[in-house]
Design a protein around this motif. Structure first.
Motif, PDB file in Angstrom:
ATOM      1  N   GLY A   1       0.850  -1.186   0.000  1.00  0.00           N
ATOM      2  CA  GLY A   1       0.000   0.000   0.000  1.00  0.00           C
ATOM      3  C   GLY A   1       0.885   1.235   0.000  1.00  0.00           C
ATOM      4  O   GLY A   1       1.978   1.239  -0.591  1.00  0.00           O
ATOM      5  N   SER A   2       0.433   2.267   0.682  1.00  0.00           N
ATOM      6  CA  SER A   2       1.158   3.534   0.672  1.00  0.00           C
ATOM      7  C   SER A   2       2.606   3.365   1.151  1.00  0.00           C
ATOM      8  O   SER A   2       3.564   3.655   0.419  1.00  0.00           O
ATOM      9  N   MET A   3       2.782   2.843   2.362  1.00  0.00           N
ATOM     10  CA  MET A   3       4.130   2.823   2.940  1.00  0.00           C
ATOM     11  C   MET A   3       4.989   1.696   2.375  1.00  0.00           C
ATOM     12  O   MET A   3       6.185   1.882   2.145  1.00  0.00           O
TER      13      MET A   3
ATOM     14  N   ASN B   1       0.764  -8.582  -2.005  1.00  0.00           N
ATOM     15  CA  ASN B   1      -0.280  -7.737  -1.431  1.00  0.00           C
ATOM     16  C   ASN B   1      -1.610  -8.453  -1.519  1.00  0.00           C
ATOM     17  O   ASN B   1      -1.826  -9.239  -2.439  1.00  0.00           O
ATOM     18  N   ARG B   2      -2.485  -8.176  -0.528  1.00  0.00           N
ATOM     19  CA  ARG B   2      -3.804  -8.840  -0.511  1.00  0.00           C
ATOM     20  C   ARG B   2      -4.504  -8.665  -1.860  1.00  0.00           C
ATOM     21  O   ARG B   2      -4.968  -9.633  -2.460  1.00  0.00           O
ATOM     22  N   THR B   3      -4.557  -7.432  -2.342  1.00  0.00           N
ATOM     23  CA  THR B   3      -5.061  -7.195  -3.691  1.00  0.00           C
ATOM     24  C   THR B   3      -3.843  -7.305  -4.615  1.00  0.00           C
ATOM     25  O   THR B   3      -3.031  -6.381  -4.688  1.00  0.00           O
TER      26      THR B   3
ATOM     27  N   LYS C   1      -2.035  -4.616  -7.008  1.00  0.00           N
ATOM     28  CA  LYS C   1      -1.174  -3.531  -6.499  1.00  0.00           C
ATOM     29  C   LYS C   1       0.300  -3.932  -6.544  1.00  0.00           C
ATOM     30  O   LYS C   1       1.159  -3.144  -6.941  1.00  0.00           O
TER      31      LYS C   1
ATOM     32  N   ASN D   1       1.405 -14.689   1.026  1.00  0.00           N
ATOM     33  CA  ASN D   1       2.301 -14.214   2.087  1.00  0.00           C
ATOM     34  C   ASN D   1       3.329 -15.283   2.439  1.00  0.00           C
ATOM     35  O   ASN D   1       4.497 -14.981   2.704  1.00  0.00           O
TER      36      ASN D   1
ATOM     37  N   VAL E   1       1.473  -3.726   6.756  1.00  0.00           N
ATOM     38  CA  VAL E   1       0.011  -3.736   6.795  1.00  0.00           C
ATOM     39  C   VAL E   1      -0.441  -2.950   8.026  1.00  0.00           C
ATOM     40  O   VAL E   1       0.369  -2.645   8.906  1.00  0.00           O
ATOM     41  N   LYS E   2      -1.744  -2.645   8.084  1.00  0.00           N
ATOM     42  CA  LYS E   2      -2.254  -1.845   9.200  1.00  0.00           C
ATOM     43  C   LYS E   2      -2.451  -2.729  10.441  1.00  0.00           C
ATOM     44  O   LYS E   2      -2.546  -3.958  10.325  1.00  0.00           O
ATOM     45  N   PRO E   3      -2.506  -2.099  11.629  1.00  0.00           N
ATOM     46  CA  PRO E   3      -2.508  -2.884  12.875  1.00  0.00           C
ATOM     47  C   PRO E   3      -3.493  -4.047  12.872  1.00  0.00           C
ATOM     48  O   PRO E   3      -3.122  -5.166  13.212  1.00  0.00           O
TER      49      PRO E   3
ATOM     50  N   GLU F   1      -4.695  -5.675  10.546  1.00  0.00           N
ATOM     51  CA  GLU F   1      -4.461  -6.650   9.465  1.00  0.00           C
ATOM     52  C   GLU F   1      -3.303  -7.593   9.806  1.00  0.00           C
ATOM     53  O   GLU F   1      -3.005  -8.517   9.051  1.00  0.00           O
TER      54      GLU F   1
ATOM     55  N   ILE G   1       6.356  -2.349  10.570  1.00  0.00           N
ATOM     56  CA  ILE G   1       6.440  -0.881  10.437  1.00  0.00           C
ATOM     57  C   ILE G   1       5.257  -0.219  11.144  1.00  0.00           C
ATOM     58  O   ILE G   1       4.949   0.941  10.923  1.00  0.00           O
ATOM     59  N   THR G   2       4.598  -1.007  12.002  1.00  0.00           N
ATOM     60  CA  THR G   2       3.327  -0.571  12.578  1.00  0.00           C
ATOM     61  C   THR G   2       3.493  -0.299  14.067  1.00  0.00           C
ATOM     62  O   THR G   2       3.806  -1.219  14.836  1.00  0.00           O
TER      63      THR G   2
ATOM     64  N   PRO H   1       8.847   3.953   9.533  1.00  0.00           N
ATOM     65  CA  PRO H   1       9.348   4.824   8.469  1.00  0.00           C
ATOM     66  C   PRO H   1       8.556   6.125   8.402  1.00  0.00           C
ATOM     67  O   PRO H   1       7.761   6.426   9.294  1.00  0.00           O
TER      68      PRO H   1
HETATM   69  N1  LIG Z   1       1.569   6.070   5.608  1.00  0.00           N
HETATM   70  C1  LIG Z   1       2.551   6.497   6.382  1.00  0.00           C
HETATM   71  O1  LIG Z   1       3.065   7.640   6.238  1.00  0.00           O
HETATM   72  C2  LIG Z   1       3.097   5.604   7.452  1.00  0.00           C
HETATM   73  C3  LIG Z   1       2.478   4.409   7.764  1.00  0.00           C
HETATM   74  N2  LIG Z   1       2.981   3.630   8.740  1.00  0.00           N
HETATM   75  C4  LIG Z   1       2.302   2.401   9.093  1.00  0.00           C
HETATM   76  O2  LIG Z   1       2.346   1.501   8.004  1.00  0.00           O
HETATM   77  C5  LIG Z   1       1.229   0.626   8.054  1.00  0.00           C
HETATM   78  C6  LIG Z   1       0.617   0.559   6.675  1.00  0.00           C
HETATM   79  O3  LIG Z   1       0.157   1.865   6.347  1.00  0.00           O
HETATM   80  P1  LIG Z   1      -0.180   2.278   4.866  1.00  0.00           P
HETATM   81  O4  LIG Z   1       0.832   1.710   3.941  1.00  0.00           O
HETATM   82  O5  LIG Z   1      -0.382   3.755   4.905  1.00  0.00           O
HETATM   83  O6  LIG Z   1      -1.573   1.498   4.689  1.00  0.00           O
HETATM   84  P2  LIG Z   1      -2.222   0.961   3.332  1.00  0.00           P
HETATM   85  O7  LIG Z   1      -3.634   0.611   3.666  1.00  0.00           O
HETATM   86  O8  LIG Z   1      -1.969   1.933   2.226  1.00  0.00           O
HETATM   87  O9  LIG Z   1      -1.411  -0.357   3.017  1.00  0.00           O
HETATM   88  C7  LIG Z   1      -1.643  -1.574   3.638  1.00  0.00           C
HETATM   89  C8  LIG Z   1      -1.521  -2.641   2.564  1.00  0.00           C
HETATM   90  O10 LIG Z   1      -1.519  -3.899   3.193  1.00  0.00           O
HETATM   91  C9  LIG Z   1      -2.259  -4.786   2.370  1.00  0.00           C
HETATM   92  N3  LIG Z   1      -2.774  -5.911   3.174  1.00  0.00           N
HETATM   93  C10 LIG Z   1      -3.702  -5.882   4.158  1.00  0.00           C
HETATM   94  N4  LIG Z   1      -3.902  -7.099   4.672  1.00  0.00           N
HETATM   95  C11 LIG Z   1      -3.072  -7.935   4.006  1.00  0.00           C
HETATM   96  C12 LIG Z   1      -2.815  -9.315   4.082  1.00  0.00           C
HETATM   97  N5  LIG Z   1      -3.458 -10.116   4.948  1.00  0.00           N
HETATM   98  N6  LIG Z   1      -1.899  -9.834   3.250  1.00  0.00           N
HETATM   99  C13 LIG Z   1      -1.232  -9.061   2.353  1.00  0.00           C
HETATM  100  N7  LIG Z   1      -1.436  -7.733   2.231  1.00  0.00           N
HETATM  101  C14 LIG Z   1      -2.343  -7.176   3.044  1.00  0.00           C
HETATM  102  C15 LIG Z   1      -3.389  -3.948   1.833  1.00  0.00           C
HETATM  103  O11 LIG Z   1      -3.907  -4.574   0.676  1.00  0.00           O
HETATM  104  P3  LIG Z   1      -5.267  -4.119  -0.063  1.00  0.00           P
HETATM  105  O12 LIG Z   1      -4.793  -3.450  -1.302  1.00  0.00           O
HETATM  106  O13 LIG Z   1      -6.003  -5.384  -0.327  1.00  0.00           O
HETATM  107  O14 LIG Z   1      -6.008  -3.205   0.879  1.00  0.00           O
HETATM  108  C16 LIG Z   1      -2.680  -2.630   1.562  1.00  0.00           C
HETATM  109  O15 LIG Z   1      -2.151  -2.549   0.269  1.00  0.00           O
HETATM  110  C17 LIG Z   1       0.266   1.210   9.104  1.00  0.00           C
HETATM  111  O16 LIG Z   1       0.334   0.452  10.262  1.00  0.00           O
HETATM  112  C18 LIG Z   1       0.804   2.600   9.346  1.00  0.00           C
HETATM  113  O17 LIG Z   1       0.595   3.035  10.654  1.00  0.00           O
HETATM  114  C19 LIG Z   1       4.129   3.944   9.416  1.00  0.00           C
HETATM  115  C20 LIG Z   1       4.783   5.095   9.136  1.00  0.00           C
HETATM  116  C21 LIG Z   1       4.309   6.047   8.163  1.00  0.00           C
END
Ligand SMILES: NC(=O)C1=CN([C@@H]2O[C@H](COP(=O)(O)OP(=O)(O)OC[C@H]3O[C@@H](n4cnc5c(N)ncnc54)[C@H](OP(=O)(O)O)[C@@H]3O)[C@@H](O)[C@H]2O)C=CC1
Ligand SMILES: O=C(O)[C@@H]1CCC=N1
Length: 274
Positions: free
Chosen positions: A9-11, A34-36, A39, A56, A70-72, A74, A95-96, A117
């Motif tokens: 995802g984003s990070m 990635n889950r989706t 991406k 995974n 991934v987010k907390p 997840e 990174i969570t 990060p």
């Molecule tokens: N954004 C930021 O600036 C920062 C973020 N963080 C931390 O990083 C973590 C992620 O944040 P962020 O990247 O912004 O979030 P996103 O939602 O953008 O990214 C999370 C990604 O994880 C994927 N995912 C979720 N569940 C699974 C799984 N079971 N298996 C594989 N992939 C999975 C999601 O896939 P899907 O496409 O299907 O949703 C998604 O692409 C958070 O905990 C955040 O606190 C830390 C520092 C800075």
């Protein structure tokens, strides 16, 4: 060495791109999933050689270093997926912030690090906050920090300071951008200067201020003092900010910590509920 990323995802994608663009890692040594799946595939299409894994489990097996992005809430699903394939030598990096190292150490038989990060790592700057579990040797820590140093300044912190430190380094860019936006909006509204011009001026100012505070030998206090010519204009502006912003940052830190405490409890319940 193969480095795996679960979550692009984003990070996750920022870290992958930063490692490649900094020259720290060549795409052939990275595997992403990635889950989706689309991406991860899109990321791989941008960097020839970058491998995608279909699960995974596949990303984790064969990766000596594995970033969980991934987010907390997840996390639990990912831990369940990788538990049987990580080895005692694998380094898993969360990174969570609300996921506690001691909980990961209970759930996984490998070495655990937490690295928080920041979006600033995308332009190979800013900090990465490093916290290590008990199984990380000095050599593991040094190797990880060497990698992170290509995209950031790795800074070791105590786990109990994770929230406040990442408020500054990871949430901070958004908070600072809010300040810049309000400054620009007011400038445009009051004078008719274009938004583009005011934003460019503010961005250059922000970059220069960062340099003064990192390598320029200034502290926040000494910088304010140096710019405030006696009897001049800056002091008048600072007086307004002192009056209007007093207490805002106390509220901000109280609020982020309350949300964090809530997240820590929710993650713990999800990890250990029967
Ligand atoms: N954004 C930021 O600036 C920062 C973020 N963080 C931390 O990083 C973590 C992620 O944040 P962020 O990247 O912004 O979030 P996103 O939602 O953008 O990214 C999370 C990604 O994880 C994927 N995912 C979720 N569940 C699974 C799984 N079971 N298996 C594989 N992939 C999975 C999601 O896939 P899907 O496409 O299907 O949703 C998604 O692409 C958070 O905990 C955040 O606190 C830390 C520092 C800075
Ligand atoms: O907003 C968030 O939850 C994450 C934590 C640090 C930066 N972004």
């Amino acid at each position: 060495m193969q480095i795996g990323f679960i979550g692009t995802g984003s990070m996750g994608s920022i870290l992958v791109e930063a490692f490649i663009q900094s020259g720290a890692v060549s795409p052939e040594h990275l595997v992403v999933t990635n889950r989706t799946a689309r991406k991860a595939e899109q990321l791989a299409e941008s960097y020839p050689g970058l491998q995608t894994a279909r699960s995974n489990k596949e990303a984790a097996s064969g990766s000596q270093l594995l970033f969980l992005c991934v987010k907390p809430m997840e996390f639990k699903a990912v831990i369940d997926d990788i538990r049987d394939v990580v080895t005692p030598d694998t380094v898993v990096v969360s990174i969570t912030s609300p996921v506690q190292i001691r909980h990961l150490e209970k759930l996984l038989p490998c070495k655990i690090a937490k690295v928080i990060p920041s979006i600033t790592n995308y332009v190979l700057s800013g900090a990465t906050l490093c916290i290590y579990g008990e199984r990380m040797t000095d050599e593991d820590q040094a190797r990880l920090e060497l990698l992170l140093s290509h995209i950031s300044a790795p800074i070791r912190i105590r786990e109990e300071h994770t929230r406040v430190s990442s408020d500054i380094t990871s949430c901070g860019p958004a908070f600072l951008a809010f300040f810049v936006q309000k400054f620009v909006d007011a400038a445009v509204a009051a004078t008719g200067i274009s938004e583009t011009e005011a934003t460019q001026l503010a961005a250059e100012m922000t970059l220069g201020t960062g340099r003064l505070l990192t390598t320029g030998g200034f502290t926040p206090a000494s910088l304010q003092q140096r710019v405030s010519v006696p009897g001049g204009i800056t002091a008048e502006g600072l007086r307004i900010m002192q009056k209007e912003l007093c207490g805002v940052f106390d509220d901000l830190i109280r609020t982020t910590h309350a949300k964090y405490d809530e997240d820590v409890e929710k993650v713990k319940a999800r990890f250990f509920s029967p």
